[in-house]
Design a protein around this motif. Structure first.
Motif, PDB file in Angstrom:
ATOM      1  N   PRO A 116       0.831  -1.208   0.000  1.00  0.00           N
ATOM      2  CA  PRO A 116       0.000   0.000   0.000  1.00  0.00           C
ATOM      3  C   PRO A 116       0.867   1.261   0.000  1.00  0.00           C
ATOM      4  O   PRO A 116       1.980   1.261   0.524  1.00  0.00           O
ATOM      5  N   MET A 117       0.362   2.325  -0.581  1.00  0.00           N
ATOM      6  CA  MET A 117       1.152   3.538  -0.752  1.00  0.00           C
ATOM      7  C   MET A 117       1.673   4.124   0.563  1.00  0.00           C
ATOM      8  O   MET A 117       2.826   4.538   0.619  1.00  0.00           O
ATOM      9  N   PRO A 118       0.883   4.181   1.649  1.00  0.00           N
ATOM     10  CA  PRO A 118       1.463   4.723   2.891  1.00  0.00           C
ATOM     11  C   PRO A 118       2.672   3.916   3.376  1.00  0.00           C
ATOM     12  O   PRO A 118       3.681   4.483   3.790  1.00  0.00           O
ATOM     13  N   ARG A 119       2.576   2.594   3.286  1.00  0.00           N
ATOM     14  CA  ARG A 119       3.683   1.728   3.721  1.00  0.00           C
ATOM     15  C   ARG A 119       4.881   1.900   2.780  1.00  0.00           C
ATOM     16  O   ARG A 119       6.022   1.972   3.220  1.00  0.00           O
ATOM     17  N   ALA A 120       4.631   1.993   1.467  1.00  0.00           N
ATOM     18  CA  ALA A 120       5.721   2.159   0.496  1.00  0.00           C
ATOM     19  C   ALA A 120       6.413   3.507   0.702  1.00  0.00           C
ATOM     20  O   ALA A 120       7.646   3.583   0.660  1.00  0.00           O
ATOM     21  N   LEU A 121       5.640   4.557   0.942  1.00  0.00           N
ATOM     22  CA  LEU A 121       6.223   5.877   1.168  1.00  0.00           C
ATOM     23  C   LEU A 121       7.029   5.895   2.461  1.00  0.00           C
ATOM     24  O   LEU A 121       8.129   6.458   2.513  1.00  0.00           O
ATOM     25  N   ALA A 122       6.515   5.247   3.498  1.00  0.00           N
ATOM     26  CA  ALA A 122       7.250   5.173   4.766  1.00  0.00           C
ATOM     27  C   ALA A 122       8.558   4.415   4.582  1.00  0.00           C
ATOM     28  O   ALA A 122       9.608   4.832   5.101  1.00  0.00           O
ATOM     29  N   ASN A 123       8.522   3.313   3.842  1.00  0.00           N
ATOM     30  CA  ASN A 123       9.749   2.544   3.597  1.00  0.00           C
ATOM     31  C   ASN A 123      10.766   3.355   2.796  1.00  0.00           C
ATOM     32  O   ASN A 123      11.968   3.313   3.078  1.00  0.00           O
ATOM     33  N   GLU A 124      10.289   4.080   1.800  1.00  0.00           N
ATOM     34  CA  GLU A 124      11.195   4.896   0.982  1.00  0.00           C
ATOM     35  C   GLU A 124      11.800   6.023   1.818  1.00  0.00           C
ATOM     36  O   GLU A 124      12.992   6.315   1.704  1.00  0.00           O
ATOM     37  N   LEU A 125      10.996   6.651   2.668  1.00  0.00           N
ATOM     38  CA  LEU A 125      11.510   7.704   3.538  1.00  0.00           C
ATOM     39  C   LEU A 125      12.526   7.153   4.534  1.00  0.00           C
ATOM     40  O   LEU A 125      13.549   7.780   4.810  1.00  0.00           O
ATOM     41  N   LYS A 126      12.239   5.953   5.058  1.00  0.00           N
ATOM     42  CA  LYS A 126      13.172   5.344   6.008  1.00  0.00           C
ATOM     43  C   LYS A 126      14.494   5.018   5.324  1.00  0.00           C
ATOM     44  O   LYS A 126      15.569   5.300   5.861  1.00  0.00           O
ATOM     45  N   ASP A 127      14.427   4.445   4.119  1.00  0.00           N
ATOM     46  CA  ASP A 127      15.645   4.146   3.371  1.00  0.00           C
ATOM     47  C   ASP A 127      16.414   5.427   3.044  1.00  0.00           C
ATOM     48  O   ASP A 127      17.641   5.467   3.154  1.00  0.00           O
ATOM     49  N   ALA A 128      15.690   6.462   2.635  1.00  0.00           N
ATOM     50  CA  ALA A 128      16.349   7.717   2.274  1.00  0.00           C
ATOM     51  C   ALA A 128      16.998   8.367   3.488  1.00  0.00           C
ATOM     52  O   ALA A 128      18.070   8.972   3.376  1.00  0.00           O
TER      53      ALA A 128
END
Length: 157
Positions: A116-128
């Protein structure tokens, strides 16, 4: 003589929950077809998911670090000189680097399939925020391209 109209800066709208211009910018970047409330729920959920596993006191601390890690300092623009087109490295304005960082973060989160987009965005922010992820790789590619074309920097104007 300029070929395009002058670009006027729009006033930056802060978001209602965190009173942050960056979060407001991210909400506008996530928004599709004018559905701002949906975009707000996606971004706020992503920030909450991001801060669940961290010991950061400020909920925006990891978010701000992620955006700082993704911001490009230089980019290449095509310049046509004497019939040939050169990729000329140019410094990026602060507003432009914010915009590129948001675009890369949202696009990288959108390409993560099956999440889901919220989880994907959170993962991308965490990686970044840790200096990893697709958005940081995109920034590194842009910097490498600018470095490779620094011989054409004298075409800058």
């Amino acid at each position: 003589m300029a070929r395009r109209k002058r670009v006027y800066e729009k006033p930056v709208v802060k978001d209602s929950r965190y009173d942050s211009e960056l979060v407001g910018h991210l909400i506008n970047r996530v928004m599709v077809s004018g559905k701002k409330s949906t975009a707000e729920s996606i971004v706020y959920s992503a920030i909450e998911i991001l801060n669940e596993n961290s010991d950061a006191v400020d909920p925006l601390e990891l978010f701000n670090r992620a955006v700082e890690n993704v911001k490009p300092k230089v980019e290449t623009k095509a310049r046509r000189v004497g019939g040939a087109t050169y990729q000329v490295p140019l410094e990026v304005a602060p507003a432009g680097s914010d915009s590129l960082a948001m675009r890369w973060l949202v696009n990288s989160a959108g390409t993560r399939g099956g999440v889901p987009m919220p989880r994907a965005l959170a993962n991308e922010l965490k990686d970044a925020s840790q200096g990893q992820g697709n958005a940081v790789r995109k920034r590194d590619d842009v910097h490498k391209q600018a470095q490779a074309n620094r011989a054409f920097a004298h075409f800058r104007w």
